[in-house]
Write a protein that holds these residues in place. Structure first.
Motif, short mmCIF file in Angstrom:
data_model
loop_
_atom_site.label_atom_id
_atom_site.label_comp_id
_atom_site.label_asym_id
_atom_site.label_seq_id
_atom_site.Cartn_x
_atom_site.Cartn_y
_atom_site.Cartn_z
N ALA A 2 -1.13 11.36 9.75
CA ALA A 2 -1.42 9.42 9.87
C ALA A 2 -2.59 9.53 11.16
N LYS A 54 -7.23 1.71 12.72
CA LYS A 54 -6.92 0.64 12.10
C LYS A 54 -7.92 0.49 10.55
N LEU A 66 -2.40 -1.39 -3.26
CA LEU A 66 -0.97 -1.28 -1.91
C LEU A 66 0.36 -2.03 -3.28
N SER A 75 3.66 -1.09 -4.37
CA SER A 75 4.86 -0.99 -3.86
C SER A 75 5.52 -1.80 -4.64
N LEU A 104 -5.63 5.48 2.59
CA LEU A 104 -3.92 4.58 2.85
C LEU A 104 -2.87 5.64 3.41
N SER A 105 -2.62 6.97 2.20
CA SER A 105 -2.49 8.15 2.44
C SER A 105 -2.39 8.57 3.49
N SER A 160 -3.34 7.09 6.14
CA SER A 160 -2.81 6.63 7.16
C SER A 160 -1.13 6.02 7.83
N ILE A 170 0.35 4.55 5.10
CA ILE A 170 1.06 3.94 4.85
C ILE A 170 1.93 4.05 3.37
N ALA A 186 5.13 4.30 -2.56
CA ALA A 186 5.21 3.34 -1.32
C ALA A 186 6.40 3.36 -0.58
#
Ligand SMILES: [Mn+2]
Ligand SMILES: [Mn+2]
Ligand SMILES: [Zn+2]
Ligand SMILES: [Zn+2]
Lengths: 138, 138
Positions: A4, A8, A19, A23, A57-58, A60, A62, A77
């Motif tokens: 991670a 930002k 996302l 989700s 996203l992965s 990070s 999230i 998610a």
DNA sequence: ATTGTATATAGTAACGATTTCTATTATCAT
DNA sequence: ATGATAATAGAAATCGTTACTATATACAAT
């Protein structure tokens, strides 16, 4: 880049859609499945954008990228620690909340010279749907 | 075809070489690494032949194909039940004789509706070589 | 040893998932 | 609103693996 990052990231419309769709399902979709979903709302999105954002996203933290064998990576998610089971007939992937009270890493440390970091427990079997199909044929 | 077949297979020179080389190492080589090894003795062998034979040998239950993440499949002449650990730095794969006294399949059966068939326990960490390299840099 | 035939081979092309490239566009701190 | 920076679409490239095909080989029966 694998862990991670604390950088930002910008929230683009594409990223948000990816996302949101991820989700909303429990199916652990592959990149192309998410591409097809998002295309309903954004017909011009490119498959490359889906791949890049799933990576970002992965990275990070999230979402998580999961590798349960087969040729395609899957995405989830739900970043909580849980195992997965893959259907050997249709390839679908389900969640599995097995809580085995064993210190896996510690057991491994005694068995090799590696610096043990993490472990992954993966199952395979036959999903409810494929069980039914099999029953019909008999 | 995924399970061991009871069809007898011809033993060609190429197949024997591939099997011999795989049996002589503990490194869990990828297809291309075996190709490079066998080429020392048989310069005209084709990469396709290596892939086809690794498939046939693992279908026959003589060797095993292992998938520990990463992009390439690995192969192991040791078909006994043992776990593997992958180095997150260099990608090498080592053996791991952890014997955890838990009925994994049974635990899974209580946690999902799948017909649970098998499980796989995989570790990641840092191999002795990469630990040393890291130490030198510090 | 010779033969017949099913199977395997070398070499190459095709494939499919993912990544890379690049000119254009969007985000967001200022 | 502006500008620096990051993200996008679309296409090409990459890379592991599989498929194709004409030729060669293994091996069982003769
Ligand atoms: Mn999950
Ligand atoms: Mn092994
Ligand atoms: Zn299924
Ligand atoms: Zn290493």
């Amino acid at each position: 880049m694998n862990l991670a990052t604390n950088t930002k990231i910008r929230m683009t419309r594409q990223r948000q859609q990816i996302l949101d769709h991820l989700s909303s399902v429990k199916t652990h979709p592959i990149a192309d499945e998410l591409y097809q979903m998002v295309r309903q709302q954004m017909p011009r999105i490119s498959l490359g954008t889906v791949y890049r954002n799933l990576e970002i996203l992965s990275d990070s933290g999230i979402i998580q990228k999961i590798d349960v064998g087969g040729t395609q990576k899957r995405f989830d998610a739900d970043i909580s620690n849980h195992a997965h089971i893959r259907c050997v007939k249709c390839g679908c992937v389900g969640d599995l909340d097995v809580h085995i009270d064993v210190d896996f890493e510690d057991a491994a440390r005694k068995a090799c010279d590696f610096e043990v970091l993490r472990h992954r427990l993966e199952y395979s079997g036959i999903c409810p749907d494929c069980k039914d199909k099999k029953a019909v044929l008999m």
